[in-house]
Design a protein around this motif. Sequence first.
Motif, PDB file in Angstrom:
ATOM      1  N   ALA A   4     -50.476  -3.571  18.465  1.00 57.99           N
ATOM      2  CA  ALA A   4     -51.732  -3.221  18.512  1.00 57.99           C
ATOM      3  C   ALA A   4     -52.447  -2.185  19.723  1.00 57.99           C
ATOM      4  O   ALA A   4     -53.141  -1.473  19.396  1.00 57.99           O
ATOM      5  N   GLU A   5     -52.322  -3.453  20.439  1.00 62.39           N
ATOM      6  CA  GLU A   5     -52.909  -3.255  21.819  1.00 62.39           C
ATOM      7  C   GLU A   5     -52.043  -1.918  22.570  1.00 62.39           C
ATOM      8  O   GLU A   5     -52.797  -0.899  23.293  1.00 62.39           O
ATOM      9  N   ASP A  38     -46.324  -3.192  10.509  1.00 61.25           N
ATOM     10  CA  ASP A  38     -47.412  -1.920   9.641  1.00 61.25           C
ATOM     11  C   ASP A  38     -48.270  -1.892  11.424  1.00 61.25           C
ATOM     12  O   ASP A  38     -48.542  -0.603  11.496  1.00 61.25           O
ATOM     13  N   ASP A  39     -48.176  -2.332  12.791  1.00 61.49           N
ATOM     14  CA  ASP A  39     -49.061  -1.424  13.477  1.00 61.49           C
ATOM     15  C   ASP A  39     -48.112  -1.028  14.535  1.00 61.49           C
ATOM     16  O   ASP A  39     -48.331   0.023  14.828  1.00 61.49           O
ATOM     17  N   ALA A  40     -46.882  -1.297  14.664  1.00 62.03           N
ATOM     18  CA  ALA A  40     -45.373  -0.172  14.607  1.00 62.03           C
ATOM     19  C   ALA A  40     -46.025   1.249  13.804  1.00 62.03           C
ATOM     20  O   ALA A  40     -45.830   2.008  14.193  1.00 62.03           O
ATOM     21  N   ALA A  96     -48.824   1.905  12.633  1.00 59.60           N
ATOM     22  CA  ALA A  96     -49.368   3.240  12.862  1.00 59.60           C
ATOM     23  C   ALA A  96     -50.003   3.284  14.658  1.00 59.60           C
ATOM     24  O   ALA A  96     -50.661   4.330  14.548  1.00 59.60           O
ATOM     25  N   PHE A  97     -48.948   2.838  15.387  1.00 58.26           N
ATOM     26  CA  PHE A  97     -49.411   2.908  16.052  1.00 58.26           C
ATOM     27  C   PHE A  97     -48.211   4.797  16.206  1.00 58.26           C
ATOM     28  O   PHE A  97     -48.977   5.618  16.862  1.00 58.26           O
ATOM     29  N   GLY A  98     -47.016   4.808  15.654  1.00 56.34           N
ATOM     30  CA  GLY A  98     -46.263   5.841  15.631  1.00 56.34           C
ATOM     31  C   GLY A  98     -46.935   7.337  14.936  1.00 56.34           C
ATOM     32  O   GLY A  98     -46.718   7.573  15.484  1.00 56.34           O
ATOM     33  N   LEU A  99     -48.128   6.225  14.153  1.00 59.59           N
ATOM     34  CA  LEU A  99     -48.538   7.612  13.181  1.00 59.59           C
ATOM     35  C   LEU A  99     -49.991   8.159  14.682  1.00 59.59           C
ATOM     36  O   LEU A  99     -50.035   9.815  14.791  1.00 59.59           O
ATOM     37  N   GLN A 100     -50.761   7.176  15.636  1.00 58.28           N
ATOM     38  CA  GLN A 100     -51.352   7.682  16.320  1.00 58.28           C
ATOM     39  C   GLN A 100     -50.546   8.760  17.380  1.00 58.28           C
ATOM     40  O   GLN A 100     -51.216   9.564  18.004  1.00 58.28           O
ATOM     41  N   LYS A 101     -49.338   8.449  17.673  1.00 56.34           N
ATOM     42  CA  LYS A 101     -48.650   9.021  18.463  1.00 56.34           C
ATOM     43  C   LYS A 101     -47.525   9.584  18.080  1.00 56.34           C
ATOM     44  O   LYS A 101     -46.648  11.103  19.607  1.00 56.34           O
ATOM     45  N   LYS A 102     -48.379  10.781  17.154  1.00 56.44           N
ATOM     46  CA  LYS A 102     -47.888  11.936  16.731  1.00 56.44           C
ATOM     47  C   LYS A 102     -45.734  11.817  16.669  1.00 56.44           C
ATOM     48  O   LYS A 102     -45.216  12.526  16.806  1.00 56.44           O
TER      49      LYS A 102
END
Length: 297
Positions: free
Chosen positions: A132-133, A158-160, A162-168
């Motif tokens: 998450a961080e 799930d955090d991974a 979310a990370f991937g979606l944010q990082k496209k």
Amino acid sequence: MKRAPSTTPNPLAEELRPGQSIELLKELHILTREGKLNQDSRRKLKQVYHLFQFIEKLLDELPVQPGRELTLADHGAGKSYLGFILYDLYFNTRSSGHIYGIETRAELVQKSMLLASKLGFERMSFLNLTVAESADSALLPDRVDVVTALHACDTATDDAIAFGLQKKARAFVLVPCCQAEVARHLNQGKALSLNRTPLAELWRHPLHAREMGSQLTNVLRCLYLEACGYQVTVTELVGWEHSMKNELILARYTGQRKRSSADRLMAILKEFGILSLLDVRFTQLQDNHPVSEQVDA
């Protein structure tokens, strides 16, 4: 008299991939100091190699983007077996590309940093962060092409995502582990569910709740990725005799956000009485809008 070359076969030739660094495998304690494999290490290496084959194919299929190097983030990296072998067999033969290993245990991060330096793996970075961080860390680039999470426990997968979606991210490679969050929610609403639907018998007993929660978690993750524009494939990582945590989720970005997947995800959340997860795990579903902006396929 000139001695004939030895014809003694290399006992590891059939177990190691061509070009694999023996020194690296010794440093990772996959090979003994004598260069031998024990049974436990053989299973571990087989699993990592099998995963490598999927990732190698994904990397080869990604179109080159001018002015950008290929980037991969490995979440829950642990001792970074996967990251080091990926670098050794794929990135080390190329002039660009960077691997980021993300791990919460500082001692493992430090050991990985020292090993990368020793082996001259200059395009590897190791970060002492939670998944998450890492999404908001300035130590990572704004864009990450491939996100991997091998046995990231419970909600770390799930955090991974979310990370991937944010990082496209253009691709995900996920092997979920210990999915407990949904099971907890199923148990909390068990009495109401039993009164509402006979389907609740599927999670009335704690053991069934755990298994149902695990299965449901991965189904929801796949639907979520499809709703966010990814083509999803689910397969086995290795044979069940090697690992019970065996489900491999591969996702490639296509840009085709599936409204039907978003609708089915919502319907499942309602049917199982776990709508409270909507604003925690599936934050990009509102009206199935694009994830910040389109990812370059």
